[in-house]
Design an enzyme around this catalytic site. Sequence first.
Site: not given
Length: 175
Positions: A39, A10, A86
């Site tokens: 992400k 992330y 996401i």
Amino acid sequence: EKIDIPIIVYNIPGRTGVNLEPSTFIKICKTSKNFVGIKESAGSIEQVSQIYRNLMDENLQDRVYILSGDDSMTYPMMTLGAKGVISVLANILPTKTHQLTEFVLKGDFLNARNLHYELYDLMKNLFIETNPIPVKSAMEMMGLCSSEVRSPMSKISKQNEEKLAAVLKKYNLVK
């Protein structure tokens, strides 16, 4: 290497204060097969382009995926090679979020772009304060859950609550 599950990195410099550089991400992916995606929430189309180009250069684009971490960047990121999102928006409009990604994956860029712009105001207003404050507030207004958040976060400001309520009304999500 100690665990045997897929890992998605992330990258959210706005929260961490550090940007994961594309070259560093590629090194991580080459080090372990467990790393299957990122992400990406840096907000930079240039960075997405660099990541995807690096994945192609290393022949990793079929094993490692880029996922948008910001709903308003999903359409442009997917046109550059990201495979999905996401999503925060999917908590409010899951079908529309799915349609947007499906349009892009099928190469229907006109319908994807139109849907992107249709949803854009809601996407942006779900980030008028730190996530998850606005989405939980929206979901409470829709009767889906409580807007309660843990410390150090607090309830949405009155001014932003009014803005969010107006946007939800525009999308016929509340009365």
